[in-house]
Scaffold this active site. Structure first.
Site, PDB file in Angstrom:
ATOM      1  N   SER A   1       3.406  -1.965  10.527  1.00 38.02           N
ATOM      2  CA  SER A   1       4.989  -1.895  10.624  1.00 38.02           C
ATOM      3  C   SER A   1       5.313  -3.362  10.415  1.00 38.02           C
ATOM      4  O   SER A   1       6.551  -3.843  11.132  1.00 38.02           O
ATOM      5  CB  SER A   1       4.993  -1.546  12.135  1.00 38.02           C
ATOM      6  OG  SER A   1       4.823  -0.278  12.365  1.00 38.02           O
TER       7      SER A   1
ATOM      8  N   GLU B   1      -6.949   4.866   7.467  1.00 40.76           N
ATOM      9  CA  GLU B   1      -6.616   6.469   7.341  1.00 40.76           C
ATOM     10  C   GLU B   1      -7.939   6.955   6.601  1.00 40.76           C
ATOM     11  O   GLU B   1      -8.138   8.221   6.857  1.00 40.76           O
ATOM     12  CB  GLU B   1      -5.422   6.603   6.298  1.00 40.76           C
ATOM     13  CG  GLU B   1      -4.186   6.303   7.292  1.00 40.76           C
ATOM     14  CD  GLU B   1      -2.881   5.624   6.488  1.00 40.76           C
ATOM     15  OE1 GLU B   1      -3.156   5.664   5.137  1.00 40.76           O
ATOM     16  OE2 GLU B   1      -1.851   5.165   7.222  1.00 40.76           O
TER      17      GLU B   1
ATOM     18  N   GLU C   1      -5.441  -4.819  10.807  1.00 39.42           N
ATOM     19  CA  GLU C   1      -4.442  -3.576  11.007  1.00 39.42           C
ATOM     20  C   GLU C   1      -4.798  -2.916  12.093  1.00 39.42           C
ATOM     21  O   GLU C   1      -5.582  -2.213  12.114  1.00 39.42           O
ATOM     22  CB  GLU C   1      -4.335  -2.483   9.714  1.00 39.42           C
ATOM     23  CG  GLU C   1      -4.071  -3.349   8.279  1.00 39.42           C
ATOM     24  CD  GLU C   1      -3.526  -2.026   7.336  1.00 39.42           C
ATOM     25  OE1 GLU C   1      -2.263  -2.337   6.857  1.00 39.42           O
ATOM     26  OE2 GLU C   1      -4.062  -1.019   7.136  1.00 39.42           O
TER      27      GLU C   1
ATOM     28  N   ASN D   1       0.758  -1.311  -0.101  1.00 40.21           N
ATOM     29  CA  ASN D   1      -0.019  -0.047  -0.269  1.00 40.21           C
ATOM     30  C   ASN D   1       0.835   1.245  -0.098  1.00 40.21           C
ATOM     31  O   ASN D   1       1.495   1.582   1.059  1.00 40.21           O
ATOM     32  CB  ASN D   1      -0.781  -0.247   1.235  1.00 40.21           C
ATOM     33  CG  ASN D   1      -1.833   1.258   1.188  1.00 40.21           C
ATOM     34  OD1 ASN D   1      -1.686   2.022   0.330  1.00 40.21           O
ATOM     35  ND2 ASN D   1      -2.294   1.313   2.471  1.00 40.21           N
TER      36      ASN D   1
HETATM   37  P1  13P Z   1       2.831   0.719   7.869  1.00 36.22           P
HETATM   38  O1  13P Z   1       3.579  -0.784   7.214  1.00 36.22           O
HETATM   39  O2  13P Z   1       3.638   1.639   7.244  1.00 36.22           O
HETATM   40  O3  13P Z   1       3.076   0.601   9.248  1.00 36.22           O
HETATM   41  O4  13P Z   1       1.474   1.014   7.249  1.00 36.22           O
HETATM   42  C1  13P Z   1       0.557  -0.472   7.326  1.00 36.22           C
HETATM   43  C2  13P Z   1      -0.439   0.062   6.703  1.00 36.22           C
HETATM   44  O5  13P Z   1      -1.371   1.146   6.766  1.00 36.22           O
HETATM   45  C3  13P Z   1      -0.878  -0.793   5.300  1.00 36.22           C
HETATM   46  O6  13P Z   1      -1.915  -0.442   4.734  1.00 36.22           O
END
Ligand code: 13P
Length: 256
Positions: free
Chosen positions: A212, A96, A166, A9
């Site tokens: 992460s 988000e 997530e 992503n």
């Molecule tokens: P990170 O891997 O940067 O923590 O982001 C995770 C994410 O939101 C993937 O959709």
């Protein structure tokens, strides 16, 4: 057997030129083809990435979709447009979008439905905030989000679903859930889907962990057969790092 799937992503990163440059470096380094790889660039790069990706066995996904077929919806993109641009996946309900753009659980359900109607696979994101986790509400939050997300999904569509667990507090923070927690929530997601869609549905769905994930921790998450892959943000932006991540992903399963 469910094929593992790791999705990049890219969020609001990379122009079309940068996306092409990424692919030129990533593709020769990507050696473990047992793992399906999905690149999710911005809308404006989708077509160019899809043109390059088709020939090399990469799948392409969008980061969002609108549920209406067409009309006066300034700034929105339909599922049909995504199909024509070469997508096979769409991320829906990313935290988000829920937080910054006020997306509701019911919106996520409409997006998942539009995605499936057009033959695309939704990557449905669910996960709790730190406050919810501290209050012991992880299961409840995931259940509420998932219930709405799959409200219009038919039993026969189960095998096309990807669910990304997530936890919001793990996104971009460098702090991850433990592999045991990720596996536990993945198992809960499967049993909930059995109840919501029908017996056996949960076993057909691919469940990813996100938050992460890096080359150095991916194998720990995917050691459990409950976790079919990952949704990766920051660590998917560098082609060599992302190739390492994909190539390492099944290394702990092989030892068993
Ligand atoms: P990170 O891997 O940067 O923590 O982001 C995770 C994410 O939101 C993937 O959709």
């Amino acid at each position: 057997m469910r094929r593992p799937v790791i999705a990049a992503n890219w969020k609001m990163h990379k122009s079309s030129e940068e996306a092409e440059a990424f692919l030129r470096i990533f593709v020769p380094l990507w050696t473990d083809r047992r793992v399906e790889v999905v690149i999710c660039p911005s809308f404006v790069s989708l077509e160019r990435v899809a043109q390059a990706a088709g020939e090399i066995g990469l799948a392409v996904g969008a980061q969002d979709v609108y549920w209406e077929a067409q009309g006066a919806f300034t700034g929105e993109v339909s599922a049909d447009m995504l199909v024509r641009a070469g997508c096979s996946y769409v991320i829906v309900g990313h935290s988000e979008r829920r937080k910054i753009f006020n997306e509701l659980d019911t919106d996520v359900g409409k997006k998942a439905q539009a995605t499936l109607i057009h033959g695309l696979s939704p990557v449905i994101c669910v996960g709790e905030t730190m406050d919810e986790r501290k209050a012991g509400l992880t299961g409840e939050v995931v259940e509420r989000q998932l219930r709405q997300a799959v409200r219009s999904v038919e039993r026969v569509e189960a095998s096309r679903l990807v669910i990304a667990y997530e936890p919001v507090w793990a996104i971009g923070t460098g702090v991850t859930a433990t592999p045991a927690d990720a596996a536990l929530v993945a198992r809960e997601i499967r049993s909930l889907l059995d109840r919501l869609l029908g017996p056996g549905a949960g076993e057909e769905v691919r469940v990813q962990y996100g938050g992460s994930v890096k080359a150095s921790n991916i194998a720990g998450f995917m050691e459990s057969l409950e976790v079919d892959g990952a949704l990766v943000g920051g660590a998917s932006l560098d082609p060599a790092q992302f190739a390492d991540l994909v190539n390492n992903s099944l290394s702990l399963r092989e030892k068993e």
